[in-house]
Design an enzyme around this catalytic site. Structure first.
Site, PDB file in Angstrom:
ATOM      1  N   ARG A   7       0.852  -1.230   0.010  1.00 50.75           N
ATOM      2  CA  ARG A   7       0.086   0.067  -0.078  1.00 50.75           C
ATOM      3  C   ARG A   7       0.862   1.000   0.031  1.00 50.75           C
ATOM      4  O   ARG A   7       2.003   1.365   0.364  1.00 50.75           O
ATOM      5  CB  ARG A   7      -0.876  -0.107   1.263  1.00 50.75           C
ATOM      6  CG  ARG A   7      -1.742  -1.171   1.156  1.00 50.75           C
ATOM      7  CD  ARG A   7      -2.745  -0.916   2.339  1.00 50.75           C
ATOM      8  NE  ARG A   7      -1.965  -1.141   3.683  1.00 50.75           N
ATOM      9  CZ  ARG A   7      -2.431  -1.421   4.789  1.00 50.75           C
ATOM     10  NH1 ARG A   7      -3.644  -1.050   5.141  1.00 50.75           N
ATOM     11  NH2 ARG A   7      -1.936  -1.460   5.994  1.00 50.75           N
ATOM     12  N   ARG A  63       1.445   4.540 -16.398  1.00 49.91           N
ATOM     13  CA  ARG A  63       1.824   4.255 -17.802  1.00 49.91           C
ATOM     14  C   ARG A  63       3.185   4.907 -18.064  1.00 49.91           C
ATOM     15  O   ARG A  63       3.875   4.439 -18.757  1.00 49.91           O
ATOM     16  CB  ARG A  63       0.812   4.650 -18.633  1.00 49.91           C
ATOM     17  CG  ARG A  63      -0.781   4.050 -18.275  1.00 49.91           C
ATOM     18  CD  ARG A  63      -0.728   2.734 -19.150  1.00 49.91           C
ATOM     19  NE  ARG A  63      -2.092   2.135 -19.120  1.00 49.91           N
ATOM     20  CZ  ARG A  63      -2.288   0.850 -18.261  1.00 49.91           C
ATOM     21  NH1 ARG A  63      -1.356   0.147 -17.798  1.00 49.91           N
ATOM     22  NH2 ARG A  63      -3.501   0.469 -18.223  1.00 49.91           N
ATOM     23  N   CYS A  74      -8.599   2.788 -11.743  1.00 48.50           N
ATOM     24  CA  CYS A  74      -8.958   3.976 -10.940  1.00 48.50           C
ATOM     25  C   CYS A  74     -10.297   3.875 -10.161  1.00 48.50           C
ATOM     26  O   CYS A  74     -11.141   3.514 -10.883  1.00 48.50           O
ATOM     27  CB  CYS A  74      -8.725   5.416 -11.627  1.00 48.50           C
ATOM     28  SG  CYS A  74      -7.004   5.416 -12.398  1.00 48.50           S
ATOM     29  N   GLU A  77     -12.438   7.451  -3.854  1.00 45.56           N
ATOM     30  CA  GLU A  77     -12.436   7.228  -2.576  1.00 45.56           C
ATOM     31  C   GLU A  77     -13.729   7.906  -1.914  1.00 45.56           C
ATOM     32  O   GLU A  77     -14.416   8.565  -2.531  1.00 45.56           O
ATOM     33  CB  GLU A  77     -11.123   7.901  -1.893  1.00 45.56           C
ATOM     34  CG  GLU A  77     -10.774   7.272  -0.560  1.00 45.56           C
ATOM     35  CD  GLU A  77     -10.343   6.268  -0.180  1.00 45.56           C
ATOM     36  OE1 GLU A  77     -10.728   5.564   0.769  1.00 45.56           O
ATOM     37  OE2 GLU A  77      -9.577   5.722  -1.314  1.00 45.56           O
ATOM     38  N   ARG A  89      -4.539   7.157  -3.098  1.00 44.83           N
ATOM     39  CA  ARG A  89      -3.886   5.768  -2.486  1.00 44.83           C
ATOM     40  C   ARG A  89      -3.818   4.654  -3.690  1.00 44.83           C
ATOM     41  O   ARG A  89      -4.488   4.846  -4.702  1.00 44.83           O
ATOM     42  CB  ARG A  89      -5.109   5.427  -1.584  1.00 44.83           C
ATOM     43  CG  ARG A  89      -5.491   6.166  -0.607  1.00 44.83           C
ATOM     44  CD  ARG A  89      -6.418   5.606   0.464  1.00 44.83           C
ATOM     45  NE  ARG A  89      -6.671   6.427   1.578  1.00 44.83           N
ATOM     46  CZ  ARG A  89      -7.293   7.530   1.733  1.00 44.83           C
ATOM     47  NH1 ARG A  89      -7.974   8.100   0.537  1.00 44.83           N
ATOM     48  NH2 ARG A  89      -7.449   8.052   3.100  1.00 44.83           N
ATOM     49  N   TYR A 107       3.989   6.034   2.644  1.00 45.06           N
ATOM     50  CA  TYR A 107       2.949   7.123   2.735  1.00 45.06           C
ATOM     51  C   TYR A 107       3.876   8.517   2.456  1.00 45.06           C
ATOM     52  O   TYR A 107       4.818   8.658   3.467  1.00 45.06           O
ATOM     53  CB  TYR A 107       2.203   6.869   4.102  1.00 45.06           C
ATOM     54  CG  TYR A 107       1.443   5.942   4.001  1.00 45.06           C
ATOM     55  CD1 TYR A 107       0.037   6.096   3.667  1.00 45.06           C
ATOM     56  CD2 TYR A 107       1.826   4.651   4.331  1.00 45.06           C
ATOM     57  CE1 TYR A 107      -0.986   4.993   3.667  1.00 45.06           C
ATOM     58  CE2 TYR A 107       0.950   3.569   4.249  1.00 45.06           C
ATOM     59  CZ  TYR A 107      -0.405   3.610   3.790  1.00 45.06           C
ATOM     60  OH  TYR A 107      -1.201   2.729   4.007  1.00 45.06           O
ATOM     61  N   ARG A 115      -1.571   6.484   8.209  1.00 38.67           N
ATOM     62  CA  ARG A 115      -1.047   5.244   8.772  1.00 38.67           C
ATOM     63  C   ARG A 115       0.233   5.445   9.545  1.00 38.67           C
ATOM     64  O   ARG A 115       1.231   4.845   9.115  1.00 38.67           O
ATOM     65  CB  ARG A 115      -1.086   4.141   7.714  1.00 38.67           C
ATOM     66  CG  ARG A 115      -2.468   3.629   7.002  1.00 38.67           C
ATOM     67  CD  ARG A 115      -3.432   3.009   8.174  1.00 38.67           C
ATOM     68  NE  ARG A 115      -2.558   2.034   9.160  1.00 38.67           N
ATOM     69  CZ  ARG A 115      -2.824   0.769   8.924  1.00 38.67           C
ATOM     70  NH1 ARG A 115      -3.338   0.305   7.896  1.00 38.67           N
ATOM     71  NH2 ARG A 115      -2.464  -0.115   9.811  1.00 38.67           N
TER      72      ARG A 115
END
Length: 120
Positions: A7, A63, A74, A77, A89, A107, A115
């Site tokens: 992530r 890409r 895609c 959120e 994200r 992150y 997080r």
């Protein structure tokens, strides 16, 4: 080899296409570098962006990095009151001999607040 997920997230300063693409490229490069991954180890990548980001698809950045044969998707959120604005994200599915505990989630900028427990 195991199938794992890595992530990451980045908070943008503004909703502008080139800024979004540069920021997502930076995030993807850091995710690959932190986990010593090559493009061949990517299975698929899911991007989400907050509803306030409308200038470009985050997958365009992938890409530009050469992920032309990696399945990319895609999505938007959830618009939760009080959530961090201008965030992209990433959830990358990979093939790796590493354990879950060895994986490094990345992150960047303000997204570290999402997080703090696992941010690199």
């Amino acid at each position: 080899m195991a199938v794992r997920a890595v992530r990451g997230a980045v908070q943008l300063d503004r909703d502008e296409a080139e800024h979004l693409l540069d920021s997502v490229e930076e995030l993807l490069v850091e995710m690959l570098k932190a986990n010593e991954l090559s493009l061949d180890e990517l299975i698929s990548v899911l991007f989400t962006s907050t509803p306030d980001l409308v200038s470009e698809f985050p997958a365009v950045a992938a890409r530009r990095l050469g992920m032309g044969d990696v399945p990319l998707m895609c999505a938007q959120e959830l618009a939760i009151a009080g959530s961090l604005p201008r965030v992209v994200r990433v959830l990358a599915h990979i093939e790796t001999p590493k354990s879950r505990q060895e994986l490094r989630h990345v992150y960047l900028r303000g997204a570290v607040a999402l997080r703090r427990d696992i941010a690199q």
